[in-house]
Design a protein around this motif. Structure first.
Motif, mmCIF file in Angstrom:
data_model
loop_
_atom_site.group_PDB
_atom_site.id
_atom_site.type_symbol
_atom_site.label_atom_id
_atom_site.label_comp_id
_atom_site.label_asym_id
_atom_site.label_seq_id
_atom_site.Cartn_x
_atom_site.Cartn_y
_atom_site.Cartn_z
ATOM 1 N N ALA A 4 0.827 -1.204 0.000
ATOM 2 C CA ALA A 4 0.000 0.000 0.000
ATOM 3 C C ALA A 4 0.863 1.256 0.000
ATOM 4 O O ALA A 4 0.583 2.225 -0.728
ATOM 5 N N LYS A 5 1.915 1.272 0.803
ATOM 6 C CA LYS A 5 2.812 2.433 0.825
ATOM 7 C C LYS A 5 3.531 2.598 -0.511
ATOM 8 O O LYS A 5 3.734 3.728 -0.989
ATOM 9 N N ALA A 6 3.924 1.489 -1.108
ATOM 10 C CA ALA A 6 4.638 1.556 -2.384
ATOM 11 C C ALA A 6 3.787 2.204 -3.472
ATOM 12 O O ALA A 6 4.297 2.950 -4.312
ATOM 13 N N MET A 7 2.492 1.934 -3.451
ATOM 14 C CA MET A 7 1.612 2.490 -4.478
ATOM 15 C C MET A 7 1.181 3.908 -4.153
ATOM 16 O O MET A 7 1.104 4.770 -5.046
ATOM 17 N N SER A 8 0.878 4.189 -2.888
ATOM 18 C CA SER A 8 0.323 5.498 -2.535
ATOM 19 C C SER A 8 1.395 6.570 -2.358
ATOM 20 O O SER A 8 1.140 7.749 -2.638
ATOM 21 N N GLU A 9 2.571 6.203 -1.884
ATOM 22 C CA GLU A 9 3.608 7.195 -1.600
ATOM 23 C C GLU A 9 4.796 7.113 -2.548
ATOM 24 O O GLU A 9 5.441 8.122 -2.818
ATOM 25 N N TRP A 10 5.092 5.916 -3.043
ATOM 26 C CA TRP A 10 6.236 5.767 -3.948
ATOM 27 C C TRP A 10 5.809 5.731 -5.412
ATOM 28 O O TRP A 10 6.648 5.639 -6.305
ATOM 29 N N ASN A 11 4.494 5.800 -5.654
ATOM 30 C CA ASN A 11 3.924 5.809 -7.009
ATOM 31 C C ASN A 11 4.344 4.597 -7.831
ATOM 32 O O ASN A 11 4.561 4.692 -9.053
ATOM 33 N N LEU A 12 4.472 3.469 -7.184
ATOM 34 C CA LEU A 12 4.817 2.238 -7.890
ATOM 35 C C LEU A 12 3.574 1.698 -8.589
ATOM 36 O O LEU A 12 2.508 1.603 -7.978
ATOM 37 N N PRO A 13 3.652 1.346 -9.885
ATOM 38 C CA PRO A 13 2.480 0.772 -10.580
ATOM 39 C C PRO A 13 1.998 -0.493 -9.879
ATOM 40 O O PRO A 13 2.808 -1.271 -9.347
ATOM 41 N N TRP A 14 0.692 -0.711 -9.909
ATOM 42 C CA TRP A 14 0.146 -1.822 -9.124
ATOM 43 C C TRP A 14 0.659 -3.192 -9.562
ATOM 44 O O TRP A 14 0.833 -4.064 -8.695
ATOM 45 N N PRO A 15 0.924 -3.461 -10.860
ATOM 46 C CA PRO A 15 1.496 -4.776 -11.170
ATOM 47 C C PRO A 15 2.859 -4.995 -10.514
ATOM 48 O O PRO A 15 3.162 -6.087 -10.017
ATOM 49 N N LEU A 16 3.693 -3.941 -10.513
ATOM 50 C CA LEU A 16 4.993 -4.053 -9.857
ATOM 51 C C LEU A 16 4.841 -4.153 -8.343
ATOM 52 O O LEU A 16 5.656 -4.799 -7.665
ATOM 53 N N ALA A 17 3.808 -3.537 -7.810
ATOM 54 C CA ALA A 17 3.560 -3.623 -6.371
ATOM 55 C C ALA A 17 3.217 -5.055 -5.970
ATOM 56 O O ALA A 17 3.611 -5.518 -4.889
ATOM 57 N N ILE A 18 2.480 -5.757 -6.817
ATOM 58 C CA ILE A 18 2.156 -7.159 -6.537
ATOM 59 C C ILE A 18 3.431 -8.000 -6.526
ATOM 60 O O ILE A 18 3.631 -8.841 -5.640
ATOM 61 N N VAL A 19 4.305 -7.749 -7.513
ATOM 62 C CA VAL A 19 5.583 -8.466 -7.549
ATOM 63 C C VAL A 19 6.395 -8.155 -6.294
ATOM 64 O O VAL A 19 7.002 -9.051 -5.684
ATOM 65 N N LEU A 20 6.408 -6.885 -5.893
ATOM 66 C CA LEU A 20 7.118 -6.495 -4.682
ATOM 67 C C LEU A 20 6.567 -7.246 -3.466
ATOM 68 O O LEU A 20 7.328 -7.734 -2.620
ATOM 69 N N GLY A 21 5.251 -7.354 -3.380
ATOM 70 C CA GLY A 21 4.639 -8.052 -2.259
ATOM 71 C C GLY A 21 5.042 -9.522 -2.207
ATOM 72 O O GLY A 21 5.329 -10.062 -1.131
ATOM 73 N N LEU A 22 5.081 -10.165 -3.364
ATOM 74 C CA LEU A 22 5.491 -11.572 -3.405
ATOM 75 C C LEU A 22 6.955 -11.733 -3.014
ATOM 76 O O LEU A 22 7.319 -12.703 -2.337
ATOM 77 N N LEU A 23 7.795 -10.769 -3.429
ATOM 78 C CA LEU A 23 9.211 -10.819 -3.053
ATOM 79 C C LEU A 23 9.391 -10.603 -1.551
ATOM 80 O O LEU A 23 10.252 -11.236 -0.915
ATOM 81 N N VAL A 24 8.579 -9.728 -0.979
ATOM 82 C CA VAL A 24 8.630 -9.532 0.474
ATOM 83 C C VAL A 24 8.244 -10.821 1.187
ATOM 84 O O VAL A 24 8.901 -11.237 2.163
ATOM 85 N N GLY A 25 7.194 -11.480 0.701
ATOM 86 C CA GLY A 25 6.788 -12.751 1.298
ATOM 87 C C GLY A 25 7.879 -13.804 1.181
ATOM 88 O O GLY A 25 8.117 -14.563 2.135
ATOM 89 N N ALA A 26 8.543 -13.851 0.020
ATOM 90 C CA ALA A 26 9.624 -14.823 -0.153
ATOM 91 C C ALA A 26 10.786 -14.532 0.790
ATOM 92 O O ALA A 26 11.389 -15.454 1.359
ATOM 93 N N ALA A 27 11.113 -13.246 0.976
ATOM 94 C CA ALA A 27 12.205 -12.887 1.882
ATOM 95 C C ALA A 27 11.862 -13.253 3.325
ATOM 96 O O ALA A 27 12.704 -13.795 4.058
ATOM 97 N N VAL A 28 10.626 -12.965 3.731
ATOM 98 C CA VAL A 28 10.198 -13.325 5.083
ATOM 99 C C VAL A 28 10.234 -14.838 5.263
ATOM 100 O O VAL A 28 10.701 -15.359 6.287
ATOM 101 N N GLY A 29 9.749 -15.565 4.256
ATOM 102 C CA GLY A 29 9.750 -17.020 4.341
ATOM 103 C C GLY A 29 11.143 -17.602 4.381
ATOM 104 O O GLY A 29 11.400 -18.585 5.090
ATOM 105 N N ALA A 30 12.074 -17.002 3.618
ATOM 106 C CA ALA A 30 13.452 -17.473 3.651
ATOM 107 C C ALA A 30 14.071 -17.239 5.029
ATOM 108 O O ALA A 30 14.832 -18.078 5.536
ATOM 109 N N TRP A 31 13.757 -16.095 5.638
ATOM 110 C CA TRP A 31 14.252 -15.797 6.981
ATOM 111 C C TRP A 31 13.759 -16.853 7.983
ATOM 112 O O TRP A 31 14.531 -17.418 8.752
ATOM 113 N N GLN A 32 12.461 -17.116 7.968
ATOM 114 C CA GLN A 32 11.912 -18.082 8.923
ATOM 115 C C GLN A 32 12.341 -19.503 8.577
ATOM 116 O O GLN A 32 12.613 -20.318 9.476
#
Length: 464
Positions: free
Chosen positions: A116-144
């Protein structure tokens, strides 16, 4: 000359194999699961049917019209519970491995606020925001996954820490306030299949239903063809016909209900995502090497490791996959809510875990299916939805849901204490009675199996 029990006339020993049963319940079992279905699995599906029928009848008697199976209500159920069912897909793999993940709700909220912050404040296009979200999930999952697989910290502790860390991260990044998302992004959580103006029903939804019914027919014909070529036992033709008619009929009827809702609605996009994930992960768990490794490690870690399975790698990727699905579920929820907030994801892990256990997963690991977890999630969804339609208070809704979960897990534990991996008490009791009437016989040879759950190492779930 008589042939001893457990031996063939040619002298080849057997392990107590019995001829295939035909007729009655034995044929009925082949209708679903190719003869591998248990009474408990039938009970889960039957419970879903009974719950839907019961609330349809009660709303008709109390409200004057059946609301449960109305087009509007079915669409609402898919929109409201699709993200929980997506979590259940990943959670069943975690529980099969003998772990548990308490962080999925916090991971979903953490991903949601970043997107949400990436789209509303960083003006990231929503398709790229979805990719960003999946990458965040992968990073969190790799950490755990690293802590679980390579450090050896129990998943229960790792994900409990993750629940606190990522909940705090959500509130820190969002400053405990809501962050809106663009209208285009809301399509993945609140959108529907496109419609033709002036049409009597939604053509895309009906086309999807026809495609699903055609797949049911093809799959059954293909199954019988493969069984015939391999010389495997086949279910009677009438079983296949009844199975195809029932499943195809339900799919087409459901498609019609979704296609004839209020103008502007049809089958939700979140439902499309859910269906695709169910197909994908059913294939992964049933037909790939990685899927077989999940069941092998969950059933008996030591035996799987001695067989060459890299159990740490399986642990790592299962935990990472769970966080990726949690991030997707979080984005779908944010899209439906049109904003990300500090309370997003609260209690989601409990609903996902409940869906998996009600869907037939074993407490000790090694047993569970994606389809079973989806059915378990639908049981909880329609139970919650039906109680709300009847105006039952939130306090009693929580009490009833808790009792259903306790009963489901209690039945599993009780069945294992009786030495049966599934609830076959009624039928096995009758079988024992018939054997006792026939008189004592020499017991068949028992071959110990290294893949049973009883010999597996302790699991995190078992410590709960």
């Amino acid at each position: 000359m008589t042939t001893p029990t457990g031996a063939t006339p040619t002298g080849a020993t057997t392990t107590g194999a019995t001829p295939e049963k035909r007729g009655g319940f034995a044929d009925l079992r082949k209708m679903f699961g190719n003869g591998q279905s248990t009474l408990r699995q039938f009970g889960i599906l039957g419970s879903l049917v009974v719950i839907i029928a019961l609330f349809q009848l009660l709303t008709w008697l109390i409200k004057g019209t059946g609301l449960t199976l109305s087009s509007t209500n079915l669409i609402n159920v898919v929109n409201q519970y699709s993200y929980i069912l997506i979590l259940a897909i990943g959670m069943v793999m975690v529980i099969i491995m003998g772990h548990i993940d308490l962080s999925v709700g916090s991971v979903a909220a953490f991903t949601g606020i970043i997107v949400a912050k990436a789209m509303s404040e960083w003006n990231l296009p929503w398709p790229l925001a979805i990719v960003l979200g999946l990458l965040v999930g992968a990073a969190v999952g790799a950490w755990q996954g690293f802590w679980v697989a390579y450090v050896g910290v129990p998943a229960f502790i790792v994900t409990l820490a993750g629940m606190l860390i990522f909940r705090g991260g959500n509130q820190w990044i969002g400053q405990s306030t809501t962050t809106p998302v663009p209208v285009e992004f809301t399509y993945i959580g609140a959108g529907y299949l496109p419609d033709v103006p002036g049409s009597l029903f939604n053509y895309a939804t009906m086309a999807l239903g026809v495609l699903g019914a055609a797949w049911i027919v093809y799959n059954e014909l293909h199954l019988r063809s493969v069984q015939k070529k391999m010389g495997s036992p086949q279910a009677p033709l009438w079983v296949s016909i009844v199975k195809v008619v029932l499943l195809a009929g339900v799919i087409l009827w459901a498609a019609w209900l979704f296609a004839t809702g209020r103008p502007g609605t049809s089958f939700p996009i979140s439902g499309i995502i859910l269906v695709l994930l169910v197909i994908l992960y059913s294939f992964i768990t049933r037909s790939t090497v990685f899927g077989r490794h999940i069941y092998a490690v969950g059933g008996n870690r030591l035996a799987a490791t001695l067989s060459g399975v890299k159990d740490r790698r399986v642990d790592f990727f299962v935990m990472m996959n769970m966080s990726v699905l949690a991030s997707l579920a979080g984005m779908i929820f944010v899209a439906r809510s049109t904003a990300s907030g500090p309370q997003d994801g609260n209690g989601w892990e409990l609903d996902a875990i409940a869906a998996v256990f009600i869907g037939g997963a074993a407490v000790s690991g090694g047993i569970g299916t994606v389809i079973g977890s989806i059915i378990g999630g639908l049981v909880m969804a329609f139970l919650n939805n039906g109680l709300q339609l009847l105006g039952v208070g939130a306090d009693w809704v929580q009490i009833i849901k808790g009792m259903v979960l306790l009963l489901a897990v209690g039945v599993d534990v009780w069945s294992k204490s009786q030495g049966r991996p599934s609830i076959l008490g009624l039928w096995s009791r009758r079988r024992r009675t018939r054997l006792e009437e026939q008189g004592p016989t020499e017991p068949p040879a028992v071959v110990p199996s290294s893949g049973t759950n009883e010999s597996s190492e302790p699991r995190d779930v078992a410590r709960l």
